[in-house]
Design an enzyme around this catalytic site. Sequence first.
Site, mmCIF file in Angstrom:
data_model
loop_
_atom_site.group_PDB
_atom_site.id
_atom_site.type_symbol
_atom_site.label_atom_id
_atom_site.label_comp_id
_atom_site.label_asym_id
_atom_site.label_seq_id
_atom_site.Cartn_x
_atom_site.Cartn_y
_atom_site.Cartn_z
ATOM 1 N N GLU A 109 -1.906 -7.389 7.176
ATOM 2 C CA GLU A 109 -0.610 -7.323 7.851
ATOM 3 C C GLU A 109 -0.596 -8.269 9.046
ATOM 4 O O GLU A 109 -1.644 -8.739 9.506
ATOM 5 C CB GLU A 109 -0.371 -5.866 8.292
ATOM 6 C CG GLU A 109 0.940 -5.595 9.011
ATOM 7 C CD GLU A 109 2.155 -5.898 8.152
ATOM 8 O OE1 GLU A 109 2.520 -7.091 8.084
ATOM 9 O OE2 GLU A 109 2.730 -4.967 7.574
ATOM 10 N N HIS A 168 0.831 -1.206 0.000
ATOM 11 C CA HIS A 168 0.000 0.000 0.000
ATOM 12 C C HIS A 168 0.867 1.258 0.000
ATOM 13 O O HIS A 168 2.045 1.241 0.373
ATOM 14 C CB HIS A 168 -0.919 0.007 1.216
ATOM 15 C CG HIS A 168 -0.169 -0.008 2.526
ATOM 16 N ND1 HIS A 168 0.414 1.118 3.065
ATOM 17 C CD2 HIS A 168 0.111 -1.027 3.380
ATOM 18 C CE1 HIS A 168 1.013 0.806 4.201
ATOM 19 N NE2 HIS A 168 0.848 -0.481 4.418
#
Length: 216
Positions: A87, A14
């Site tokens: 994550e 990202h």
Amino acid sequence: MEMTDISRLCLVRHGETAWNAERRLQGHLDVPLNETGRLQAEAAARSLAGHTFAALYSSDLGRARETATAAGRALALDMTIEPALRERHYGDFQGLTYDEARARFPADYDRFHARDADFAFAGGGESLTAFAARIRRVLSRIAVAHPGEQVLVVTHGGVLDVAHRLTSGKALEAKRDFTIPNAALNWIEFDGGAWRLVAWADEAHLQGARDELPNG
């Protein structure tokens, strides 16, 4: 698999968030892109527009979805949300800067810093071993679903750390010696039995992308 059945995945971390800039552990907390991150997402989307992808997958966390949305517009692809691409869960470390985590949990921080694969964060966090197993499963599932196709996957720095090790053979516990910039392009392949690293950290479309910190 035949050679024509090899799956190629382009993995994209990202764009930058304010917490990246503050050296703050995000984990499963939902932090949006900052202005730099939004510009990075658009730059990555433009660089991807010359490629053909069969599908677009994204972590369900907002910073990944924002980045994937820009790519989806450029590629005219709908996004498939995949929570397993999240994550690592950093437990009680989430929301703290690295310095704060070291000061507040010195013994746990030492194990984290040393990449102790069996250390799981208090507060519901994952061990490196469990996290890596989750990422291997989801990447394999995506690859097997797209034989002979190219797929775009938008995810997180820790996920990319595991993907590099999966495809290069580098041990989970070994110190990281490769970069993981925000919004860079990383290419890997799966032939049905083994993974291969094709190209890593292509950031020609970026200006000074922030590297993922060495410890996750």
